[in-house]
Scaffold this active site. Structure first.
Site: not given
Ligand SMILES: CC(C)(COP(=O)(O)OP(=O)(O)OC[C@H]1O[C@@H](n2cnc3c(N)ncnc32)[C@H](O)[C@@H]1OP(=O)(O)O)[C@@H](O)C(=O)NCCC(=O)NCCS
Length: 156
Positions: A81-82, A114, A119, A126
């Site tokens: 999570a971020v 999973e 999401n 992933y």
């Molecule tokens: C999932 C999560 C951790 C991604 O973190 P983030 O720091 O925003 O992701 P990043 O900036 O490192 O992105 C890396 C890659 O992820 C993918 N990605 C990130 N956000 C995305 C979005 N909104 N839609 C589609 N792909 C996405 C892209 O492929 C991206 O690569 P790119 O920048 O080269 O295009 C964040 O959205 C989050 O905290 N979500 C809520 C918590 C959650 O649902 N966690 C997963 C379940 S435990």
């Protein structure tokens, strides 16, 4: 905030309040309680866990975190999570790359996870890291009921 302005380091007990705050702002993050995080940080945790944070260099405060369990040669990504305001800047990717490097060092050759089918940001992250779908678990999640996508990545 850029990944270069962050330190990736082990999660500590003192981080847990901020970790809970980040998770509480993210409806799709798993909502573990304080005791569960603290137990995960214990070296005697069963299964063994690796928990890391991305912390701001300026104040050492976490903006993101990731936790996996490890039953070598398999590891399960349990949460990543971020904080909402820090998303979309590569922090999730950097966190997982570091986590997988540590898991590899600890003897893991495969990471599985999973995810809710809805999401899309998590699934995007992933897939970007090379995970492939290996299955589907019907009705795996509750509140709301939803299927899980099962994914796996070879890291060994
Ligand atoms: C999932 C999560 C951790 C991604 O973190 P983030 O720091 O925003 O992701 P990043 O900036 O490192 O992105 C890396 C890659 O992820 C993918 N990605 C990130 N956000 C995305 C979005 N909104 N839609 C589609 N792909 C996405 C892209 O492929 C991206 O690569 P790119 O920048 O080269 O295009 C964040 O959205 C989050 O905290 N979500 C809520 C918590 C959650 O649902 N966690 C997963 C379940 S435990």
């Amino acid at each position: 905030m850029k990944a270069s302005e962050l330190a990736i380091r082990p999660m500590r007990a003192a981080d847990v309040a901020r970790v809970l705050e980040i998770a509480s702002g993210l409806p799709t993050a798993p909502h573990w309680n304080e005791q569960t995080y603290l137990a995960a940080l214990e070296p005697s945790s069963t299964p063994r866990r690796i928990a890391i944070v991305a912390a701001e260099l300026t104040n050492d405060e976490p903006v993101g975190f990731a936790v996996s369990n490890l039953l070598a040669p398999q590891a399960e990504l349990e949460t990543v999570a971020v904080a909402a305001e820090a998303q979309g800047q590569g922090i999730g990717r950097v966190l997982l790359e570091r986590l997988f490097a540590e898991l590899r060092q600890a003897g893991a050759v495969e990471v599985f996870l999973e995810s809710r089918t809805s999401n899309l940001s998590a699934l995007g992250l992933y897939r970007r890291l090379g995970f492939r779908e290996t299955g589907n678990r019907s009705g795996y999640y509750t509140d709301p009921i939803e299927d899980a996508v099962v994914m796996s990545l070879t890291i060994g």
